[in-house]
Design a protein around this motif. Structure first.
Motif, PDB file in Angstrom:
ATOM      1  N   GLU A  64       0.835  -1.201   0.000  1.00  8.63           N
ATOM      2  CA  GLU A  64       0.000   0.000   0.000  1.00  8.63           C
ATOM      3  C   GLU A  64       0.873   1.256   0.000  1.00  8.63           C
ATOM      4  O   GLU A  64       0.555   2.249  -0.665  1.00  8.63           O
ATOM      5  N   THR A  65       1.978   1.203   0.743  1.00  2.95           N
ATOM      6  CA  THR A  65       2.895   2.342   0.770  1.00  2.95           C
ATOM      7  C   THR A  65       3.474   2.595  -0.616  1.00  2.95           C
ATOM      8  O   THR A  65       3.560   3.737  -1.075  1.00  2.95           O
ATOM      9  N   CYS A  66       3.869   1.532  -1.282  1.00  2.00           N
ATOM     10  CA  CYS A  66       4.388   1.651  -2.654  1.00  2.00           C
ATOM     11  C   CYS A  66       3.339   2.275  -3.565  1.00  2.00           C
ATOM     12  O   CYS A  66       3.645   3.177  -4.362  1.00  2.00           O
ATOM     13  N   ARG A  67       2.105   1.808  -3.452  1.00  2.00           N
ATOM     14  CA  ARG A  67       1.028   2.339  -4.283  1.00  2.00           C
ATOM     15  C   ARG A  67       0.841   3.838  -4.048  1.00  2.00           C
ATOM     16  O   ARG A  67       0.667   4.614  -4.999  1.00  2.00           O
ATOM     17  N   GLU A  68       0.883   4.262  -2.782  1.00  2.00           N
ATOM     18  CA  GLU A  68       0.706   5.675  -2.460  1.00  2.00           C
ATOM     19  C   GLU A  68       1.871   6.525  -2.963  1.00  2.00           C
ATOM     20  O   GLU A  68       1.676   7.628  -3.481  1.00  2.00           O
ATOM     21  N   ILE A  69       3.092   6.012  -2.824  1.00  2.00           N
ATOM     22  CA  ILE A  69       4.255   6.752  -3.294  1.00  2.00           C
ATOM     23  C   ILE A  69       4.176   6.955  -4.798  1.00  2.00           C
ATOM     24  O   ILE A  69       4.461   8.040  -5.322  1.00  2.00           O
ATOM     25  N   ARG A  70       3.750   5.921  -5.514  1.00  2.00           N
ATOM     26  CA  ARG A  70       3.704   5.991  -6.975  1.00  2.00           C
ATOM     27  C   ARG A  70       2.662   6.978  -7.498  1.00  2.00           C
ATOM     28  O   ARG A  70       2.714   7.382  -8.650  1.00  2.00           O
ATOM     29  N   LYS A  71       1.723   7.377  -6.660  1.00  2.00           N
ATOM     30  CA  LYS A  71       0.741   8.366  -7.092  1.00  2.00           C
ATOM     31  C   LYS A  71       1.378   9.734  -7.325  1.00  2.00           C
ATOM     32  O   LYS A  71       0.872  10.540  -8.104  1.00  2.00           O
ATOM     33  N   LYS A  72       2.529   9.998  -6.645  1.00  2.00           N
ATOM     34  CA  LYS A  72       3.131  11.318  -6.713  1.00  2.00           C
ATOM     35  C   LYS A  72       4.605  11.318  -7.117  1.00  2.00           C
ATOM     36  O   LYS A  72       5.099  12.318  -7.625  1.00  2.00           O
ATOM     37  N   TYR A  73       5.296  10.210  -6.862  1.00  2.00           N
ATOM     38  CA  TYR A  73       6.743  10.220  -7.045  1.00  2.00           C
ATOM     39  C   TYR A  73       7.220   9.057  -7.914  1.00  2.00           C
ATOM     40  O   TYR A  73       6.585   8.001  -7.956  1.00  2.00           O
ATOM     41  N   ASP A  74       8.369   9.273  -8.550  1.00  2.00           N
ATOM     42  CA  ASP A  74       8.979   8.230  -9.363  1.00  2.00           C
ATOM     43  C   ASP A  74      10.310   7.776  -8.746  1.00  2.00           C
ATOM     44  O   ASP A  74      11.212   7.340  -9.437  1.00  2.00           O
ATOM     45  N   ILE A  75      10.423   7.881  -7.427  1.00  2.00           N
ATOM     46  CA  ILE A  75      11.635   7.462  -6.719  1.00  2.00           C
ATOM     47  C   ILE A  75      11.778   5.944  -6.816  1.00  2.00           C
ATOM     48  O   ILE A  75      10.811   5.218  -6.611  1.00  2.00           O
ATOM     49  N   PRO A  76      12.972   5.430  -7.133  1.00  2.00           N
ATOM     50  CA  PRO A  76      13.163   3.985  -7.190  1.00  2.00           C
ATOM     51  C   PRO A  76      12.825   3.310  -5.856  1.00  2.00           C
ATOM     52  O   PRO A  76      13.164   3.825  -4.788  1.00  2.00           O
ATOM     53  N   ILE A  77      12.148   2.172  -5.922  1.00  2.00           N
ATOM     54  CA  ILE A  77      11.717   1.440  -4.726  1.00  2.00           C
ATOM     55  C   ILE A  77      12.196   0.002  -4.807  1.00  2.00           C
ATOM     56  O   ILE A  77      12.025  -0.665  -5.830  1.00  2.00           O
ATOM     57  N   ILE A  78      12.806  -0.473  -3.711  1.00  2.00           N
ATOM     58  CA  ILE A  78      13.165  -1.883  -3.562  1.00  2.00           C
ATOM     59  C   ILE A  78      12.318  -2.457  -2.437  1.00  2.00           C
ATOM     60  O   ILE A  78      12.299  -1.910  -1.328  1.00  2.00           O
ATOM     61  N   MET A  79      11.599  -3.536  -2.705  1.00  2.68           N
ATOM     62  CA  MET A  79      10.777  -4.174  -1.685  1.00  2.68           C
ATOM     63  C   MET A  79      11.627  -5.166  -0.885  1.00  2.68           C
ATOM     64  O   MET A  79      12.418  -5.922  -1.460  1.00  2.68           O
ATOM     65  N   LEU A  80      11.470  -5.141   0.441  1.00  2.00           N
ATOM     66  CA  LEU A  80      12.116  -6.111   1.328  1.00  2.00           C
ATOM     67  C   LEU A  80      11.037  -7.064   1.824  1.00  2.00           C
ATOM     68  O   LEU A  80      10.057  -6.624   2.418  1.00  2.00           O
ATOM     69  N   THR A  81      11.196  -8.345   1.564  1.00  2.00           N
ATOM     70  CA  THR A  81      10.142  -9.276   1.940  1.00  2.00           C
ATOM     71  C   THR A  81      10.700 -10.584   2.460  1.00  2.00           C
ATOM     72  O   THR A  81      11.726 -11.067   1.978  1.00  2.00           O
ATOM     73  N   ALA A  82      10.028 -11.141   3.460  1.00  2.00           N
ATOM     74  CA  ALA A  82      10.396 -12.455   3.969  1.00  2.00           C
ATOM     75  C   ALA A  82       9.724 -13.537   3.154  1.00  2.00           C
ATOM     76  O   ALA A  82       9.990 -14.725   3.318  1.00  2.00           O
ATOM     77  N   LYS A  83       8.832 -13.133   2.258  1.00  2.00           N
ATOM     78  CA  LYS A  83       8.106 -14.093   1.442  1.00  2.00           C
ATOM     79  C   LYS A  83       8.902 -14.413   0.184  1.00  2.00           C
ATOM     80  O   LYS A  83       9.376 -13.515  -0.490  1.00  2.00           O
TER      81      LYS A  83
END
Length: 233
Positions: A64-83
């Motif tokens: 959800e945080t990624c989705r919200e960030i993408r509404k306004k910004y194009d900053i590169p995002i790396i997801m950290l997941t235990a899955k």
């Protein structure tokens, strides 16, 4: 820019401590958040160069945080997941993340991925001889290379940087069949650590944006990859 700022959003203090210690050695500035809500506030205040988002966070998860960030910004995002499931990795890419790292991860690998993304953010010095023309034009579709604009039937369509790069790269050679490996090499670079599904996710996004305006141009070549040929509906 030799020193860049990374936001890590993770509710696990141990993870943040490990990242902080290794980043200090690498001269990387770190800002921290313990949940998605804090992360959004810090993005507004600090303007980080790259964001690390844990998937499982309180108040607002990484997706959800990624989705919200993408509404306004194009900053590169790396997801950290235990899955480790592929569906979780693909979901992050579809929401707009640029890469993913599965826990437990090596701090050295994480820094390598961050530096790879950062290198791809830098302006590329292009040899004029490499550029065939300023724009590629097809029926109903114009791709302006210098302005990084896509015009469909006279209407500008917004593309994220890698979506545009993928479309422009393929449009430069209509009819040519590209393997996923060739597209990763040509669009993401030799040092990209992600997998071939990154290409599939970006192709899906490009197709969806153009299909809404009745343009079909990226076609699957089963067992090989993709090719660019414009078809109007």
């Amino acid at each position: 820019m030799d020193i860049f700022k990374v936001l890590v959003a993770d509710d696990d203090q141990n993870v943040r401590d490990i990242i902080r210690l290794y980043f200090e050695e690498q001269k990387i500035e770190l800002v921290e958040a313990t949940n998605g809500v804090e992360a959004l506030e810090i993005v507004e205040q600090e303007s980080p160069d790259i964001i690390l988002l844990d998937v499982m966070m309180p108040k607002m998860d990484g997706y959800e945080t990624c989705r919200e960030i993408r509404k306004k910004y194009d900053i590169p995002i790396i997801m950290l997941t235990a899955k480790g499931d592929e569906i979780d990795r693909i979901l992050g890419l579809e929401l707009g993340s640029d890469d993913y790292v599965t826990k437990p991860f090596s701090p050295r690998e994480l820094v390598a991925r961050i530096k790879a993304i950062f290198r791809r953010m830098q302006p590329r010095q292009v040899n004029p001889e490499e550029i065939d023309k300023d724009a590629y034009e097809f029926e109903g579709l114009k791709i302006n290379i210098n302005r990084r604009e896509v015009i469909v039937n006279g209407e500008k369509v917004d593309f994220r940087p890698k979506e545009f790069d993928l479309l422009a790269f393929m449009a430069a050679s209509p009819g040519n069949v590209f393997t996923r490996e060739r597209l990763l090499e040509g669009v993401w670079g030799y040092d990209f650590i992600g997998d071939n599904r990154t290409v599939d996710v970006h192709v899906k996004k490009v197709r969806a944006k153009l299909a809404n305006l009745s343009i079909n141009c990226i076609h699957t070549v089963w067992g090989v990859g993709y090719k660019f040929e414009v078809e109007t509906k």
